[in-house]
Design a protein around this motif. Sequence first.
Motif: not given
Length: 176
Positions: A35-63
């Motif tokens: 929760l910390e560091d909610l300062a205005p952000t400079i853009g982060v381009d993209f981040k990757i998160k691995l997530l289990a949804v509906g019995g599948k392992r998903l790789k989310l690339t979020i831009w």
Amino acid sequence: SSSSNNYDLSFKILLIGDSGVGKSSLLVSFISNSLEDLAPTIGVDFKIKLLAVGGKRLKLTIWDTAGQEKFRTLTSSYYRGAQGIILVYDVMRRETFTNLSDVWAKELDLHSTNQDCVKMLVGNKVDLESERVVSREEGIELAKEHGCLFLECSAKTRENVGQCFEELALKSQVSK
Ligand code: GDP
């Protein structure tokens, strides 16, 4: 084996909407679990998160737009191949809501070639309920108009943040 290969499906998700609505904060809040560091952000381009949804392992690339939305010049390559799009407005600033129809939906029509792309409309900053100017009902209405899923959330308190990405990923998976 490398942990980045431990997934069944991969999704490209975009965040769009006016500057200052909290796109980067949503991404940071979702990725970092902090929760910390909610300062205005400079853009982060993209981040990757691995997530289990509906019995599948998903790789989310979020831009994230990296601030380029200020100039309304997101390039076609930003939109290319997107399977999920999160349209964000700030519930305290009406122009960020109206711009989703006036600017961003039109941008999407211009650039997005993927017909099965799943869209999620997100009203952010609901932690500031007393300063809200866009009602939940208006959000629901706009989402219906543009064929979007809908959630209200807060990047600050993390209320509904996980749900935004998870419901979008789940829906994208179902629509395949
Ligand atoms: P972006 O330009 O759309 O990426 O917006 P930012 O993520 O940079 O956020 C803009 C400003 O809004 C920053 O000062 C954030 O701290 C603030 N902000 C973002 N999300 C929230 C939220 O859910 N609640 C509150 N109160 N402030 C937020």
